[in-house]
Design a protein around this motif. Structure first.
Motif, short mmCIF file in Angstrom:
data_model
loop_
_atom_site.label_atom_id
_atom_site.label_comp_id
_atom_site.label_asym_id
_atom_site.label_seq_id
_atom_site.Cartn_x
_atom_site.Cartn_y
_atom_site.Cartn_z
N ILE A 91 70.59 9.43 30.11
CA ILE A 91 70.68 10.52 31.10
C ILE A 91 69.86 11.71 30.64
O ILE A 91 69.12 12.33 31.42
N MET A 92 69.96 12.05 29.35
CA MET A 92 69.23 13.20 28.84
C MET A 92 67.73 12.99 28.95
O MET A 92 66.99 13.92 29.30
N GLN A 93 67.26 11.78 28.65
CA GLN A 93 65.83 11.50 28.76
C GLN A 93 65.34 11.71 30.18
O GLN A 93 64.27 12.30 30.41
N ASN A 94 66.11 11.24 31.15
CA ASN A 94 65.72 11.40 32.55
C ASN A 94 65.71 12.87 32.96
O ASN A 94 64.79 13.34 33.65
N ILE A 95 66.73 13.61 32.55
CA ILE A 95 66.81 15.03 32.90
C ILE A 95 65.63 15.80 32.31
O ILE A 95 65.00 16.62 32.99
N ASP A 96 65.33 15.55 31.04
CA ASP A 96 64.21 16.24 30.41
C ASP A 96 62.89 15.91 31.12
O ASP A 96 62.00 16.76 31.21
N ASP A 97 62.79 14.70 31.62
CA ASP A 97 61.58 14.30 32.34
C ASP A 97 61.50 15.04 33.68
O ASP A 97 60.48 15.64 34.02
N TYR A 98 62.59 15.03 34.45
CA TYR A 98 62.59 15.70 35.75
C TYR A 98 62.38 17.21 35.61
O TYR A 98 61.78 17.84 36.48
N ALA A 99 62.91 17.80 34.52
CA ALA A 99 62.90 19.26 34.36
C ALA A 99 61.69 19.76 33.58
O ALA A 99 61.60 20.96 33.29
N ASN A 100 60.77 18.88 33.28
CA ASN A 100 59.61 19.26 32.48
C ASN A 100 58.88 20.45 33.10
O ASN A 100 58.57 20.45 34.29
N GLY A 101 58.63 21.46 32.28
CA GLY A 101 57.89 22.64 32.73
C GLY A 101 58.74 23.76 33.28
O GLY A 101 58.24 24.85 33.57
N LEU A 102 60.06 23.54 33.44
CA LEU A 102 60.93 24.56 34.01
C LEU A 102 61.59 25.45 32.95
O LEU A 102 62.23 26.45 33.29
N GLY A 103 61.43 25.10 31.70
CA GLY A 103 61.96 25.92 30.62
C GLY A 103 63.47 25.90 30.50
O GLY A 103 64.06 26.85 29.96
N LEU A 104 64.12 24.85 30.98
CA LEU A 104 65.57 24.76 30.86
C LEU A 104 65.96 24.31 29.45
O LEU A 104 65.27 23.50 28.83
N LYS A 105 67.07 24.83 28.97
CA LYS A 105 67.59 24.46 27.66
C LYS A 105 68.57 23.31 27.83
O LYS A 105 69.57 23.44 28.53
N THR A 106 68.28 22.18 27.18
CA THR A 106 69.11 20.99 27.32
C THR A 106 69.48 20.44 25.95
O THR A 106 68.77 20.65 24.97
N GLN A 107 70.58 19.69 25.91
CA GLN A 107 71.00 19.07 24.66
C GLN A 107 71.93 17.90 24.96
O GLN A 107 72.71 17.94 25.92
N VAL A 108 71.85 16.85 24.17
CA VAL A 108 72.79 15.74 24.25
C VAL A 108 73.60 15.71 22.96
O VAL A 108 73.08 15.95 21.87
N VAL A 109 74.92 15.48 23.08
CA VAL A 109 75.77 15.40 21.90
C VAL A 109 76.63 14.14 21.96
O VAL A 109 77.21 13.83 23.00
N TYR A 110 76.66 13.42 20.85
CA TYR A 110 77.52 12.24 20.71
C TYR A 110 77.75 12.00 19.22
O TYR A 110 77.06 12.56 18.36
N GLY A 111 78.73 11.16 18.94
CA GLY A 111 79.06 10.85 17.55
C GLY A 111 78.10 9.84 16.95
O GLY A 111 77.19 9.34 17.60
N GLY A 112 78.31 9.57 15.66
CA GLY A 112 77.48 8.59 14.97
C GLY A 112 76.22 9.17 14.39
O GLY A 112 75.46 8.47 13.71
N VAL A 113 75.95 10.45 14.66
CA VAL A 113 74.79 11.14 14.09
C VAL A 113 75.25 12.51 13.59
O VAL A 113 76.36 12.96 13.89
N GLY A 114 74.40 13.19 12.83
CA GLY A 114 74.75 14.50 12.31
C GLY A 114 75.06 15.50 13.41
O GLY A 114 74.41 15.49 14.46
N ARG A 115 76.01 16.39 13.17
CA ARG A 115 76.44 17.32 14.21
C ARG A 115 75.77 18.68 14.12
O ARG A 115 75.76 19.44 15.10
N GLN A 116 75.17 19.03 12.97
CA GLN A 116 74.68 20.39 12.78
C GLN A 116 73.56 20.75 13.75
O GLN A 116 73.52 21.86 14.29
N GLY A 117 72.65 19.80 13.99
CA GLY A 117 71.57 20.07 14.95
C GLY A 117 72.13 20.31 16.35
O GLY A 117 71.61 21.15 17.10
#
Length: 413
Positions: A91-117
């Protein structure tokens, strides 16, 4: 000319859609986008592969692109809650693609990876956050996120949340959200618990329903193979001799079984990998990406890992094990009938599966044709076949499969 222009979307969004080859909206997009741009709450009944992500994300991106605003620290203007890491990333990949050039701040969060970023990104304030329940609750409990700026909440794959045991987590998250918001709930099915939840969180919602049964009946060429359990791997290898099946998704019951099947295919030089919750997130993402890129010909998955995965151009789905729940059968075979294309679905059934097979046939309203002329066909006993119940309409005649290994067929007879 792009039919998406009828929705008065921003020019940059139309351009991104054109680049992806999206000219004509799918039925769910055509129904949902005007309602969501108008600010309505919405209840959407649709399976993965109907264009649901664009249906809910394009109005959000369009609204936020037109109406930039200051966002509170550690907050987000929209929250999209989804059950699996793979689906969240997709979902995040699609959103970033659709929103390219609009300067929106996006982020995806899920477990299994580091949380600090993830914490650092949220600290700056976000326009769009895509999250799985477990990691999001963790961030809530540690005070790393709040919902002071929240305008839109999307609950995606609600029935999967229920099936995976996330229902209490979802309710706990909803309790933290502001009452005044636009809410969208999407689900492939509507069990009683989801109906109750929808009534509780939606305000005067519009309802859009795209039935999975239409996809099942009209677009997927279904077949079932009767055989002994010990012949499943040999039959699978026999089927994969057909070069037309360039991208194959296999569903099995257990993580252990998925690994065995993938290893068996690799031994005969068929590029394959397994996808299940026992794999690390990095390994799961690599396997899925390689399957999308056609580096892997075969992906072997469990229902939990594969639910919600959207991969284009899957030529064949194989039910190595029949699902216990007939709804999962519809979800599975729908992976091979996307954007109006037809697809092929094959199911392996041993004699003990007759009751499950009958339940599936009654659910979809048709008998699934049995492939008789195949190397490992087994005639089921009369006692086993007595459990069969009539389906809603007349099924098709048994199918003869053209293939190799005719000596094996003679041996089995």
């Amino acid at each position: 000319m792009s039919e998406f222009k009828a929705f008065s979307l921003l020019t940059s969004i139309i351009e991104r859609l054109n680049l992806k080859g999206y000219i004509q909206p799918t039925p769910i997009q055509k129904a949902c986008i005007p309602l969501l741009i108008n600010g309505n709450d919405l209840l959407g009944i649709a399976q993965t592969g109907t264009g649901k992500t664009a249906a809910f994300s394009l109005p959000i991106i369009n609204n936020f692109g037109q109406n930039k605003t200051e966002i509170n620290a550690k907050s987000t203007r929209s929250l999209i809650l989804t059950p699996t890491r793979e689906l969240a990333s997709q979902i995040m990949q699609n959103i970033d693609d659709y929103a390219n050039g609009l300067g929106l701040k996006t982020q995806v969060v899920y477990g299994g990876v580091g949380r600090q970023g993830q914490v650092d990104a949220i600290a700056l304030g976000l326009d769009i956050l895509v999250a799985t329940p477990g990691r999001l609750l963790d961030l809530i409990e540690t005070g790393d996120i709040n919902f002071k700026s929240l305008e839109v909440f999307v609950l995606d794959e609600a029935d999967t949340m229920l099936d995976m045991g996330f229902f209490n987590d979802v309710q706990n998250i909803i309790a933290k959200l502001p009452k005044r918001r636009q809410t969208l709930l999407f689900s492939a099915t509507m069990p009683a618990e989801i109906e109750v939840l929808a009534q509780a969180i939606l305000t005067d919602p519009k309802k859009v329903q795209i039935t999975a049964e239409t996809v099942t009946a009209d677009l997927v060429n279904q077949r079932v193979y009767h055989l002994e359990k010990s012949d499943k791997v040999p039959l699978l290898l026999n089927i994969l001799q057909t070069p037309d099946y360039k991208k194959v998704l296999i569903f099995c019951k257990t993580k252990y079984g998925a690994d065995i099947i993938a290893n068996a295919l690799e031994k005969v030089s068929i590029p394959a990998a397994s996808l299940h919750s026992g794999k690390t997130q990095a390994v799961r993402e690599k396997a899925l990406q390689n399957f999308k890129d056609s580096t892997l010909r075969v992906l072997v998955a469990t229902d939990v890992a594969a639910r919600g995965i959207d991969v284009d151009n899957i030529s064949l789905v194989i039910n190595y094990n029949l699902p216990e729940d007939p709804r999962n059968y519809i979800h599975r075979i729908g992976r091979t009938a996307r954007a109006g294309k037809s697809g092929m679905a094959m199911s392996f059934a041993v004699e003990n599966d007759v009751r499950q097979l009958t339940t599936i046939e009654n659910s979809i309203g048709q008998a699934i044709p049995v492939v008789i002329e195949q190397p490992f066909h087994k005639e089921f006993s009369k006692a086993a076949l007595q459990v069969k119940k009539p389906v809603k309409k007349q099924g098709k005649k048994p199918v003869k499969q053209k293939g190799k290994n005719t000596n094996n067929r003679a041996r089995k007879k």
